[in-house]
Write a protein that holds these residues in place. Sequence first.
Motif, PDB file in Angstrom:
ATOM      1  N   ARG A 178       0.828  -1.210   0.000  1.00 25.97           N
ATOM      2  CA  ARG A 178       0.000   0.000   0.000  1.00 25.97           C
ATOM      3  C   ARG A 178       0.865   1.264   0.000  1.00 25.97           C
ATOM      4  NH1 ARG A 178      -4.377  -1.944  -2.154  1.00 25.97           N
ATOM      5  NH2 ARG A 178      -5.315  -3.614  -0.931  1.00 25.97           N
ATOM      6  N   ALA A 179       1.984   1.225   0.673  1.00 20.53           N
ATOM      7  CA  ALA A 179       2.872   2.389   0.680  1.00 20.53           C
ATOM      8  C   ALA A 179       3.413   2.650  -0.722  1.00 20.53           C
ATOM      9  CB  ALA A 179       4.018   2.162   1.664  1.00 20.53           C
ATOM     10  N   GLY A 180       3.852   1.574  -1.391  1.00 22.50           N
ATOM     11  CA  GLY A 180       4.332   1.730  -2.762  1.00 22.50           C
ATOM     12  C   GLY A 180       3.229   2.165  -3.704  1.00 22.50           C
ATOM     13  N   GLU A 181       2.036   1.642  -3.483  1.00 20.82           N
ATOM     14  CA  GLU A 181       0.882   2.011  -4.296  1.00 20.82           C
ATOM     15  C   GLU A 181       0.600   3.507  -4.190  1.00 20.82           C
ATOM     16  OE1 GLU A 181      -3.384  -0.071  -4.796  1.00 20.82           O
ATOM     17  OE2 GLU A 181      -2.987   0.684  -2.775  1.00 20.82           O
ATOM     18  N   ALA A 182       0.654   4.036  -2.970  1.00 21.93           N
ATOM     19  CA  ALA A 182       0.398   5.462  -2.763  1.00 21.93           C
ATOM     20  C   ALA A 182       1.427   6.315  -3.489  1.00 21.93           C
ATOM     21  CB  ALA A 182       0.404   5.782  -1.268  1.00 21.93           C
ATOM     22  N   ARG A 183       2.702   5.887  -3.460  1.00 20.32           N
ATOM     23  CA  ARG A 183       3.753   6.651  -4.138  1.00 20.32           C
ATOM     24  C   ARG A 183       3.541   6.637  -5.648  1.00 20.32           C
ATOM     25  NH1 ARG A 183       6.942   3.929  -0.172  1.00 20.32           N
ATOM     26  NH2 ARG A 183       7.567   2.338  -1.697  1.00 20.32           N
ATOM     27  N   VAL A 184       3.206   5.488  -6.183  1.00 26.01           N
ATOM     28  CA  VAL A 184       3.011   5.370  -7.627  1.00 26.01           C
ATOM     29  C   VAL A 184       1.811   6.203  -8.079  1.00 26.01           C
ATOM     30  CG1 VAL A 184       2.261   3.770  -9.435  1.00 26.01           C
ATOM     31  CG2 VAL A 184       4.145   3.140  -7.926  1.00 26.01           C
ATOM     32  N   ILE A 185       0.716   6.130  -7.349  1.00 22.47           N
ATOM     33  CA  ILE A 185      -0.471   6.896  -7.738  1.00 22.47           C
ATOM     34  C   ILE A 185      -0.200   8.390  -7.681  1.00 22.47           C
ATOM     35  CG2 ILE A 185      -2.821   7.507  -7.017  1.00 22.47           C
ATOM     36  CD1 ILE A 185      -3.266   4.563  -6.364  1.00 22.47           C
ATOM     37  N   ARG A 186       0.513   8.844  -6.667  1.00 28.50           N
ATOM     38  CA  ARG A 186       0.850  10.270  -6.598  1.00 28.50           C
ATOM     39  C   ARG A 186       1.680  10.686  -7.805  1.00 28.50           C
ATOM     40  NH1 ARG A 186       0.787  14.616  -3.564  1.00 28.50           N
ATOM     41  NH2 ARG A 186      -0.346  13.533  -1.897  1.00 28.50           N
ATOM     42  N   VAL A 196      -7.871   3.574  -2.277  1.00 30.76           N
ATOM     43  CA  VAL A 196      -8.492   4.723  -1.601  1.00 30.76           C
ATOM     44  C   VAL A 196      -8.667   4.490  -0.106  1.00 30.76           C
ATOM     45  CG1 VAL A 196      -9.658   5.597  -3.652  1.00 30.76           C
ATOM     46  CG2 VAL A 196     -10.779   3.872  -2.233  1.00 30.76           C
ATOM     47  N   LEU A 197      -8.233   3.338   0.405  1.00 30.91           N
ATOM     48  CA  LEU A 197      -8.230   3.149   1.857  1.00 30.91           C
ATOM     49  C   LEU A 197      -7.187   4.042   2.517  1.00 30.91           C
ATOM     50  CD1 LEU A 197      -8.552  -0.746   2.089  1.00 30.91           C
ATOM     51  CD2 LEU A 197     -10.367   0.976   2.181  1.00 30.91           C
ATOM     52  N   ASN A 198      -6.208   4.482   1.727  1.00 31.15           N
ATOM     53  CA  ASN A 198      -5.217   5.442   2.199  1.00 31.15           C
ATOM     54  C   ASN A 198      -5.840   6.841   2.143  1.00 31.15           C
ATOM     55  OD1 ASN A 198      -3.132   7.484   2.113  1.00 31.15           O
ATOM     56  ND2 ASN A 198      -1.643   5.866   1.726  1.00 31.15           N
ATOM     57  N   PRO A 199      -6.039   7.503   3.284  1.00 29.72           N
ATOM     58  CA  PRO A 199      -6.711   8.814   3.272  1.00 29.72           C
ATOM     59  C   PRO A 199      -6.018   9.843   2.385  1.00 29.72           C
ATOM     60  CG  PRO A 199      -6.540   7.964   5.517  1.00 29.72           C
ATOM     61  CD  PRO A 199      -5.696   7.075   4.659  1.00 29.72           C
ATOM     62  N   GLU A 200      -4.680   9.805   2.339  1.00 27.89           N
ATOM     63  CA  GLU A 200      -3.962  10.776   1.512  1.00 27.89           C
ATOM     64  C   GLU A 200      -4.208  10.505   0.030  1.00 27.89           C
ATOM     65  OE1 GLU A 200       0.135  10.846   2.579  1.00 27.89           O
ATOM     66  OE2 GLU A 200      -0.235  11.597   4.614  1.00 27.89           O
ATOM     67  N   THR A 201      -4.237   9.236  -0.353  1.00 25.62           N
ATOM     68  CA  THR A 201      -4.520   8.901  -1.745  1.00 25.62           C
ATOM     69  C   THR A 201      -5.944   9.296  -2.111  1.00 25.62           C
ATOM     70  OG1 THR A 201      -2.939   7.065  -1.731  1.00 25.62           O
ATOM     71  CG2 THR A 201      -4.649   7.020  -3.424  1.00 25.62           C
ATOM     72  N   LEU A 202      -6.893   9.022  -1.221  1.00 24.25           N
ATOM     73  CA  LEU A 202      -8.280   9.412  -1.466  1.00 24.25           C
ATOM     74  C   LEU A 202      -8.393  10.919  -1.658  1.00 24.25           C
ATOM     75  CD1 LEU A 202     -11.331   8.832  -1.547  1.00 24.25           C
ATOM     76  CD2 LEU A 202     -11.334   8.994   0.958  1.00 24.25           C
ATOM     77  N   ARG A 246     -15.595  -0.910   2.236  1.00 18.93           N
ATOM     78  CA  ARG A 246     -15.110   0.046   1.245  1.00 18.93           C
ATOM     79  C   ARG A 246     -16.176   0.894   0.582  1.00 18.93           C
ATOM     80  NH1 ARG A 246     -10.500  -3.585  -1.937  1.00 18.93           N
ATOM     81  NH2 ARG A 246      -9.236  -4.076  -0.075  1.00 18.93           N
ATOM     82  N   TYR A 247     -17.396   0.406   0.503  1.00 18.20           N
ATOM     83  CA  TYR A 247     -18.423   1.172  -0.202  1.00 18.20           C
ATOM     84  C   TYR A 247     -18.597   2.585   0.365  1.00 18.20           C
ATOM     85  CZ  TYR A 247     -20.132  -2.482  -3.376  1.00 18.20           C
ATOM     86  OH  TYR A 247     -20.258  -3.398  -4.383  1.00 18.20           O
ATOM     87  N   PRO A 248     -18.566   2.782   1.695  1.00 16.22           N
ATOM     88  CA  PRO A 248     -18.678   4.159   2.196  1.00 16.22           C
ATOM     89  C   PRO A 248     -17.565   5.069   1.689  1.00 16.22           C
ATOM     90  CG  PRO A 248     -19.083   2.590   3.963  1.00 16.22           C
ATOM     91  CD  PRO A 248     -18.554   1.787   2.806  1.00 16.22           C
ATOM     92  N   ILE A 249     -16.397   4.493   1.395  1.00 17.72           N
ATOM     93  CA  ILE A 249     -15.298   5.286   0.842  1.00 17.72           C
ATOM     94  C   ILE A 249     -15.504   5.498  -0.651  1.00 17.72           C
ATOM     95  CG2 ILE A 249     -12.797   5.401   0.508  1.00 17.72           C
ATOM     96  CD1 ILE A 249     -12.498   3.637   2.989  1.00 17.72           C
ATOM     97  N   TYR A 250     -15.879   4.435  -1.355  1.00 19.22           N
ATOM     98  CA  TYR A 250     -16.129   4.561  -2.794  1.00 19.22           C
ATOM     99  C   TYR A 250     -17.218   5.593  -3.090  1.00 19.22           C
ATOM    100  CZ  TYR A 250     -13.576   0.097  -3.450  1.00 19.22           C
ATOM    101  OH  TYR A 250     -12.637  -0.898  -3.477  1.00 19.22           O
TER     102      TYR A 250
END
Length: 214
Positions: free
Chosen positions: A85-93, A110-116, A164-168
Amino acid sequence: MSRAKNRGTGTRAGTRASPSVRTDPLLAAHTIALIGLMGVGKSTVGRRLARRIGLPFFDADSEIEAAAGLSVADIFAAYGEAEFRAGEARVIRRLVEGPPHVLATGGGAVLNPETLALLRERTIMVWLKADLEVVSGRVARRDTRPLLRGRDPLETLRQMAQARYPIYEQAHVTVETGQGTHQEAVEAIIEAVLAHLNDRTDKDRPEKNRPTRP
């Protein structure tokens, strides 16, 4: 048939859409980020959408694999979900800070608040939603998803949906893909995204400059 919702308004895409490139300044100026559970078609639909509107396409999982030199399954096995998840956040940013494109995200990105927050601020987030039984049938045919190994697909998807639906639901646009074709999903996304962007443009326009509607 795919159905699109924009701010609670349901629309239905036509079934005979042309596959030609649809050039639209509003679409071309924004990154469109597809979110949703595994198996809803983010990568497949995303590629078709990108071709349809003439934008580059990126799959977050593929970009993570390229950066790590390992498959997603191997990253999970060697380092665990937290490191993935940490790598995922870096790549998406990195991707989102680049030029406009279509981005297929991982189901848990999107479970990562910063990514969301980043996706909400810098992209048009589109939630691809499908019946869980349909999705379960798709993912059960593949043994490459770490979060499903050794588990009942439908029950796992139900648990994910509950969390996850509440986040989606924070996406700008929701498209219900159902059992329609990929092309129908593409047209529904285009229709819903344009409706969202036009609505946002109208709200940003000074009252005196808004066109008078009959």
